[in-house]
Design a protein around this motif. Structure first.
Motif, PDB file in Angstrom:
ATOM      1  N   ARG A  33      -9.126   2.739  -5.499  1.00 23.99           N
ATOM      2  CA  ARG A  33      -7.939   2.811  -4.648  1.00 23.99           C
ATOM      3  C   ARG A  33      -7.819   1.456  -3.996  1.00 23.99           C
ATOM      4  O   ARG A  33      -8.670   1.068  -3.195  1.00 23.99           O
ATOM      5  N   SER A  88      -3.697   2.472  -7.505  1.00 26.27           N
ATOM      6  CA  SER A  88      -4.970   3.010  -7.999  1.00 26.27           C
ATOM      7  C   SER A  88      -5.144   2.553  -9.438  1.00 26.27           C
ATOM      8  O   SER A  88      -4.186   2.187 -10.123  1.00 26.27           O
ATOM      9  N   THR A 102      -1.217   7.476  -2.371  1.00 30.15           N
ATOM     10  CA  THR A 102      -1.805   6.716  -3.471  1.00 30.15           C
ATOM     11  C   THR A 102      -1.050   6.980  -4.763  1.00 30.15           C
ATOM     12  O   THR A 102      -0.711   8.138  -5.065  1.00 30.15           O
TER      13      THR A 102
END
Length: 407
Positions: A336, A312, A394
């Protein structure tokens, strides 16, 4: 599991100084509060600032009183007075001064604490009306020397003052009363204007808990954790989850629910630092802030290890200069991978110039394309940081602004 939280410290800023206009009330000056209410024909409104028992220093509370008919009972016209008529030699017509005289000359507010019939403070309110000049024509001659039309005469005047709530008033939380006495040249003193108001007790963190007390992280999943806190007399409440080794922290926005307690469900990613953690509860009211530590809890690493994560990133833009106390916009875009991070809730932090650490400010939510924006205010020169919180899928990332200079 709940248990009593130990108060670590309470910080208070903006200590109040007692104004010279405050004088102690004597028993002789205080009158009975029986049947004392707001008299709409005299005082139409009494407005008070946030009132509570301070943690440490004295709290000054603003008081505003709207007094009706400061130049006399409402009429079509008001009498005009020549203030220079007795001058010698008599001035020319254009040099004379015609005014409408006020009938309100002063006002006093008395403060009665819970259960008391003798005032603890007497405040001389400021802003009593002065002579109202009569408008003049282009050649300097007054428009009238007899009666001034009602349109030029205000129907009310706001008188101002401040009273003090002390830390030593801690046993007096509850219903207080303000009593206003207006002095008029034509009607003497009007002393029957009273209004009750609430004075809250001190801010207090009563308890807090994290459930479950042992949190097992799971590979590729976000694990829910329920935070509950009982905080009294605060207007802003939040929490932090902190590891004892200081490696990271998690900000938690608490929401007050119907039973009066504050709650929130946080979700811990599989790469959250395992080990011993503890809960911190924060409260604010006015310029005061409290912070208290609560129960410890344990986070266990996922049994199958941490799952691979997408990258990210986030950008931030802020102006180089800002006006003190005025809102301005900071903005940017969260990603992302190579795409906008749709709907992601971002964290904002501020660091005062010369300080080493950032302080949590609030949240900003990205749009469906990852664009985010937030209106903020700042008191000092400093820097802004926006953080993309990590999840089980993430990675975490952040970006800092360049210096924003306050003018």
């Amino acid at each position: 599991m709940k248990r009593r939280m130990r108060l670590l410290f309470a910080t208070v800023t903006g200590a109040a100084v007692l104004s010279s206009t405050f004088v102690a009330s004597s028993a002789a000056s205080a009158q009975s509060l029986a049947a004392c209410t707001l008299t709409a024909t005299d005082v139409t409104k009494i407005t008070l600032g946030d009132s509570y028992i301070p943690l440490k220093d004295d709290l000054k509370v603003d008081l505003s009183v709207a007094v009706k008919d400061p130049y006399g009972p409402k009429a079509t016209e008001y009498p005009v007075v020549d203030t220079t008529k007795d001058a010698s030699p008599a001035p020319a017509l254009k040099d004379r001064k015609w005014v409408v005289k006020p009938v309100v000359t002063s006002a006093t507010a008395e403060i009665f604490r819970t259960g008391e019939t003798t005032a603890s403070q007497s405040i001389a309110l400021t802003g009593a009306p002065g002579d109202l000049p009569v408008p003049q024509t282009a050649d300097g001659i007054p428009e009238t020397t007899e009666k001034l039309a009602v349109a030029a005469v205000p129907e009310s005047v706001d008188l101002k003052g401040q009273f003090v709530i002390k830390e030593t008033d801690k046993d007096k939380a509850g219903k207080w009363t303000v009593k206003v006495t207006v002095t008029r040249t034509s009607g003497g003193n009007t002393a029957g204007n009273c209004q009750e108001f609430d004075v809250s007790g001190k801010q207090e963190v009563a308890s807090g808990s994290v459930s479950p007390s042992t949190i097992q992280l799971k590979r590729g999943q976000d694990v829910p954790v329920r935070i509950t806190a009982s905080v009294k007399n605060a207007t802003g409440v939040s929490a932090e989850l902190r590891p004892h080794d200081g490696s990271m922290w998690i900000n938690v926005p608490l929401t007050k629910e119907g039973d009066g307690n504050y709650r929130y469900t946080a979700y811990l990613a599989d790469d959250t630092s395992p080990g011993s953690w503890y809960l911190v509860i924060k409260g604010t009211r006015g310029k005061e802030a409290i912070e208290a530590t609560g129960m410890s809890f344990t986070i266990l690493a996922p049994e199958d290890g941490v799952a691979p994560k997408a990258s990210s990133k986030v950008t931030i833009k802020a102006p180089k200069k800002a006006k003190l106390g005025k809102a301005f916009k900071i903005y940017g875009k969260a990603y992302r991978g190579s795409k906008g991070y749709s709907g992601k809730v971002l964290e904002l932090y501020f660091k005062k110039k010369g300080k080493k650490s950032f302080t949590f400010y609030g949240f900003a939510k990205a749009t469906s394309t990852g664009v985010w924006a937030k209106n903020v205010k700042q008191k000092y020169d400093g820097y802004w940081r926006v953080v993309v919180p990590g999840t089980s899928k993430t990675k975490k990332s952040y970006a800092n602004s360049s210096l924003v200079d306050v003018k």
